[in-house]
Scaffold this active site. Structure first.
Site: not given
Length: 722
Positions: A282, A307, A416, A517
């Site tokens: 190919v 690759e 928070g 978390d």
């Protein structure tokens, strides 16, 4: 050519032997061709390029508009060990006449094939300078020996990775003659994926095939164990037939054993099977598109581990032919591919996944570096190459330090209140930690994250830590595949539909993982804590909110919409208090830090919180810790609130035991130790007898969110072996 002292063009001979090495050499050849004022290019074609059974791939060189100066038929057919030796001998007989006629200043030789060894030997004995591409790498077969032999013959070296550069230095090659450029094929790879690809897929696999719904298979014989590699190829084809997906199979290379592998293909009817397309060759431009959009690549080609990582396509690497290569997260190694079921299971594990793109082997700028390197070659310098240990200079300590570096991760915890970044070692040691208040706006927050990560990465160099990647723990619902925060908790504002992976990866040039978390707490326990080695366990994290993570059959459960393990929102009472999620009666509404703070404020407002020995400064907000302190000092109402919170959490654990039946439940977070005894009491009272023996423990990890974020990096950037 003022830079190198030459007063004429540099005559460069590029010799290519097969389709694989041409994909690496062609970008260099194009680069040389664009600078005719500096270079003259001679192209020599030999080896399997000129054999019909291997696709007559010399035609693609002509299609690329290169003039082929010489064609050398050097392959002795037979495809066994003796034929390989005879082919090297035939090339050695024919090459001297060609080199005498062309008289190149320098010959560019690629890789580790037996044809390349003949080229390097001829050039070295005829006093022609040699530039070797891709030296210093390690794979795992006879190719290693050939590659290192060419290294010793070559005068100049272009390597693709930092490890390869270190190998060349340790092989006594002159550091001044080594260029770390990256792989030339990446110059084309990294600009290829956005091109039109569906027409290419249809041309090679059929009109009914969709992107990510086919397999590319490319397997070569292993010359040091031909019999086993043929058996492995047979098992691979059987597994692919059973897997029942459209598959493009490329014929193997010309190494000893390839003829037997082709016989296996024909014996199984692969060339006529409706699910298979068997091809000899190919074109590289089209091959790039095929592997970039495949659901999986399988085999033992170096292309799979080198690759294909540029696209994040899943790869199954079979056997030992490439086992020494550096690989990205996308590669799953099946070293002992000795059963069809093992290969089939690997296909089920890998097919259809999408991994982060890897740039281990290049950044797309190799060719400009190589051309600049060629221009710097001084033909007046003595031809005899020097062998030397790295000189004892300041940079040597850096080389040694690199070898001794601590493999580490950059961990980020978005809470928070606080934003924390840490450098975490492979053993779970927090080498250094940075803490800042979490800003309220998106712009300020993302800029602070980038700033803290850049500073930490710079500090890691001074601390002799090699950062492998970045792991991020954040509240809310996360899509870990894309690295996107889908919906955040109310504690973190302006944090919905946020792509965290892209800005960090672009800034730090490192792979980035993101997860919730609670899930990170479970990952921390699996790698560093009490869940290590367990097949099934559940982690409940008790903090400002209530979260969790589920490990089932050693894997983290995310769920179909990334909403699994929202354990804080298990409902334990139909008429319970309101929860931040909009429902009521959730565990979080009873047992979270926010819930305890709410109850503490109520008591304080009614002057029922403080007891003898307690005080709350006027400028200090009443919180959960004050409630806990009051309970310890005998405040009956505070004790009752904590008992109710522990009962709610215990009922939630009972539901988890009845649903998941884990072997362990781990309570994590600042409130865990205050709840553990009540939770165990509720299990004894409410749980089925069959699960009452399941142990419930308090985590002994200090920073589970940071350690969990780090474990995402450390687990996936180190080689996975199946």
């Amino acid at each position: 050519m003022e830079k190198n002292g030459n007063n004429r063009k540099l005559r460069v001979c590029v010799a290519t032997c097969n389709r694989a090495d041409y994909s690496k050499l062609a970008p260099i050849m194009f680069g040389i061709k664009t600078e005719p004022e500096f270079f003259e290019l001679d192209v020599v074609v030999l080896g399997s390029h000129l054999i019909d059974d291997y696709g007559n791939t010399y035609r693609m060189i002509e299609q690329d508009d290169f003039d082929i100066n010489t064609r050398l038929h050097t392959i002795v057919r037979g495809e066994d060990e003796a034929a390989m030796v005879e082919s090297v001998g035939l090339a050695l007989v024919k090459l001297p006449d060609v080199l005498n006629r062309l008289k190149p200043d320098i010959m560019i030789v690629h890789g580790d094939r037996f044809d390349a060894l003949a080229l390097a030997t001829s050039a070295a004995l005829m006093n022609i300078r040699i530039l070797h591409i891709e030296g210093g790498e390690v794979s795992g077969t006879i190719d290693d020996s050939i590659r290192h032999a060419i290294t010793k013959l070559a005068h100049y070296h272009v390597c693709c990775t930092r490890s390869a550069e270190q190998h060349l230095i340790s092989m006594c090659e002159d550091h001044d003659r080594i260029l770390l450029a990256g792989c030339p094929s990446y110059d084309k790879l990294l600009s290829a994926k956005n091109k039109d690809y569906m027409s290419i897929i249809r041309m090679w696999l059929g009109d009914d095939v969709k992107s990510k719904d086919y397999i590319v298979a490319l397997q070569h014989p292993v010359t040091t164990d031909i019999k086993h590699s043929i058996k492995m190829f047979e098992l691979t084809l059987d597994a692919l037939i059973s897997f029942n997906k459209r598959t493009l199979v490329l014929f193997p290379n010309i190494d000893a054993g390839s003829k037997e592998m082709v016989r296996v293909m024909r014996k199984k009817g692969i060339e006529h099977h409706p699910n298979f397309r068997a091809v000899k060759h190919v074109p590289f431009d089209q091959f790039i598109q095929l592997v970039a959009h495949a659901g999986c690549m399988i085999g033992n080609s170096s292309c799979g581990v080198r690759e294909v990582g540029a696209f994040g396509t899943p790869v199954i690497n079979l056997g030992t032919r490439q086992i020494g290569r550096e690989t990205g997260e996308n590669v799953l190694h099946v070293r002992d591919a000795d059963t069809q079921d093992k290969i089939l299971q690997a296909l089920h594990l890998q097919f259809g996944k999408q991994y982060p793109c890897s740039k281990i082997y290049g950044d797309g700028n190799a060719v400009p570096r190589i051309l600049k390197f060629l221009k710097s070659i001084d033909l007046q310098e003595p031809l005899q190459k020097k062998f030397c240990f790295p000189p004892v200079k300041e940079n040597i300590s850096q080389d040694i330090d690199h070898i001794l570096e601590t493999l580490s991760a950059l961990a980020v915890d978005l809470g928070g209140t606080n934003l924390r970044v840490a450098i975490v070692s492979m053993k779970g040691e927090i080498v250094k930690k940075y803490t800042q208040f979490n800003p309220k706006t998106y712009e300020e927050r993302i800029n602070l994250i980038l700033q803290m990560c850049v500073e930490a990465a710079a500090e890691a160099v001074k601390l002799n830590c090699r950062i492998l990647g970045v792991g991020i723990s954040t509240g809310g619902r996360v899509n870990p595949r894309e690295g996107i925060v889908l919906h955040s908790t109310k504690l973190i504002q302006e944090w919905n539909s946020v792509d965290l992976r892209t800005p960090l990866s672009d800034t730090l040039h490192l792979p980035v993982w993101v997860d919730n978390d609670g899930n990170c707490a479970a990952l921390a326990e699996r790698k560093f804590g009490q869940g290590k080695g367990l097949e099934n366990f559940v982690t409940l994290i008790t903090g400002t909110g209530i979260g969790g993570g589920i490990i089932h059959q050693h894997e983290l459960i995310h769920g179909s919409s990334f909403c699994a393990a929202e354990l804080g929102h298990l409902v334990v009472s139909l008429d319970g208090p309101d929860c931040s999620c909009g429902s009521h009666g959730c565990i979080e509404a009873y047992a979270s830090g926010m819930a305890l703070q709410r109850e503490a404020k109520k008591l304080h407002d009614e002057d029922l919180l403080l007891v003898e020995g307690m005080s709350v400064p006027k400028d200090e907000a009443v919180g959960a810790l004050h409630l806990i302190q009051a309970a310890k000092l005998g405040n009956a109402k505070a004790q009752s609130i904590l008992r109710t919170a522990g009962t709610a959490l215990g009922l939630g654990v009972v539901n988890i035991l009845h649903t998941m039946n884990p072997s362990l439940v781990i309570l994590s977070g600042v409130l865990a130790s205050h709840y553990i005894h009540t939770v165990k009491d509720i299990i004894r009272q409410q749980a089925l007898s069959s699960v009452q023996d399941v142990d419930v423990v308090v985590s002994d990890l200090v920073d589970p969110a940071l350690l969990g974020a780090a474990s995402m990096v450390l687990d996936y950037t180190t080689r996975r072996i199946y």
